[in-house]
Scaffold this motif. Sequence first.
Motif, PDB file in Angstrom:
ATOM      1  N   VAL A 143       0.869  -1.174   0.000  1.00 25.84           N
ATOM      2  CA  VAL A 143       0.000   0.000   0.000  1.00 25.84           C
ATOM      3  C   VAL A 143       0.906   1.225   0.000  1.00 25.84           C
ATOM      4  O   VAL A 143       1.798   1.340   0.856  1.00 25.84           O
ATOM      5  N   PRO A 144       0.744   2.128  -0.957  1.00 26.45           N
ATOM      6  CA  PRO A 144       1.687   3.248  -1.067  1.00 26.45           C
ATOM      7  C   PRO A 144       1.693   4.126   0.188  1.00 26.45           C
ATOM      8  O   PRO A 144       0.656   4.336   0.830  1.00 26.45           O
ATOM      9  N   TYR A 145       2.861   4.592   0.494  1.00 26.01           N
ATOM     10  CA  TYR A 145       3.041   5.406   1.689  1.00 26.01           C
ATOM     11  C   TYR A 145       2.618   6.842   1.410  1.00 26.01           C
ATOM     12  O   TYR A 145       2.920   7.421   0.367  1.00 26.01           O
ATOM     13  N   ARG A 146       1.905   7.436   2.426  1.00 29.87           N
ATOM     14  CA  ARG A 146       1.518   8.835   2.366  1.00 29.87           C
ATOM     15  C   ARG A 146       1.795   9.456   3.730  1.00 29.87           C
ATOM     16  O   ARG A 146       1.544   8.830   4.773  1.00 29.87           O
ATOM     17  N   THR A 147       2.277  10.657   3.690  1.00 27.38           N
ATOM     18  CA  THR A 147       2.568  11.343   4.947  1.00 27.38           C
ATOM     19  C   THR A 147       1.270  11.736   5.642  1.00 27.38           C
ATOM     20  O   THR A 147       0.177  11.721   5.055  1.00 27.38           O
ATOM     21  N   THR A 148       1.403  12.095   6.900  1.00 25.52           N
ATOM     22  CA  THR A 148       0.221  12.496   7.685  1.00 25.52           C
ATOM     23  C   THR A 148      -0.423  13.738   7.108  1.00 25.52           C
ATOM     24  O   THR A 148      -1.653  13.850   7.039  1.00 25.52           O
ATOM     25  N   LEU A 149       0.390  14.706   6.641  1.00 28.21           N
ATOM     26  CA  LEU A 149      -0.151  15.919   6.049  1.00 28.21           C
ATOM     27  C   LEU A 149      -0.941  15.604   4.783  1.00 28.21           C
ATOM     28  O   LEU A 149      -2.036  16.158   4.561  1.00 28.21           O
TER      29      LEU A 149
END
Length: 346
Positions: A143-149
């Motif tokens: 699952v691709p990583y996404r930052t919290t922002l």
Amino acid sequence: VTKWLLIIGFISVLFAIGSVFWFFVYYQWTMPAIFTIAQPLYFDYQHPAHQIEEPHENVHIHYHVDNAEFNIPSLSHTKSTLPMATFLLPPNLLSSNSAYSFTVHFTFADSPINRQIGMFMMRMNLKNKEGSILSTVSRPTIVPYRTTLQRMVKGIILLIPSLLGVYEETYETTIPCISYFWDDSSDPLRTVQISLSHPDVQLYKATLYIGTELFGIPYALHHYFIFTSFVFLVLFFIIQWIFLLLASAFYLIRSSQLRKKRPQRTQQSNFSSPLTTAEKIERLRKESDVREDTLIDDDFGGLPIKEEPLEMGDQELSVSECSNLATVEMEELDEAIESPTPTVIK
């Protein structure tokens, strides 16, 4: 000129129709039966891990990133249960004359658990009716990583569609597994088994796609049909004209050779060797005997026989001329002739 133009136009129309026919025959002979099966997969999360077959014991998955190697042990030996889905193919579904591809489309939940799992493996086993593995392959997915922002901004933008149920936080990925698989009619494929290497993967749905694999001319005919069909029609049209021109040239050459042979035969017959004096006399005797046999009896008036010219080599002589010629030549001969000189009735 107009006549020849009409003939060429008529032949061109016939060849155009013939090109369409030959292209249709070639298309039916070349193109395999193209189909794509979309089969939903339902994973069993209670399947025992020890029942999932692997090609080797203690398999480790190796990843190389910028000269750094990470060894991740196979989770099938550390977990008691692993998700697994099985699809049983109908008999005679696949043909031994075509190649096939197997692809799996996943829809994962964009959840903290999947992001925490990170990289995991998907394994596909193709088995025959006895359960023996015909082909196996493993593919990684994540699952691709996404930052919290990023997640906060995306959640704010899609807040209303999410509340209305129009949008779901999911991640879709398509994994090509096996390409150019040739089914053996003596040992056909019957079962497709797909398993995941982590028991906690949150999965919305999965679909197995089995499609015909095309290459070469069938690939061009399927994906670029208009251009490829036009090329083949022109090619068949030119080939037919080439055959016609070759047949015409062969006919003209053969006719010319026959015409050259005919005068030679006539010339040889005209310039035959002349008859000798004895042969001429013998021929005159035979002619005289024939004419005496054909005389009409005196009871019917004693009609005279019409003198007909005789062919002697290259000259035409009447009976009287031939008789005079024979008399002169006989006087010059030293040998005696028993039969008298034939007389001609006037």
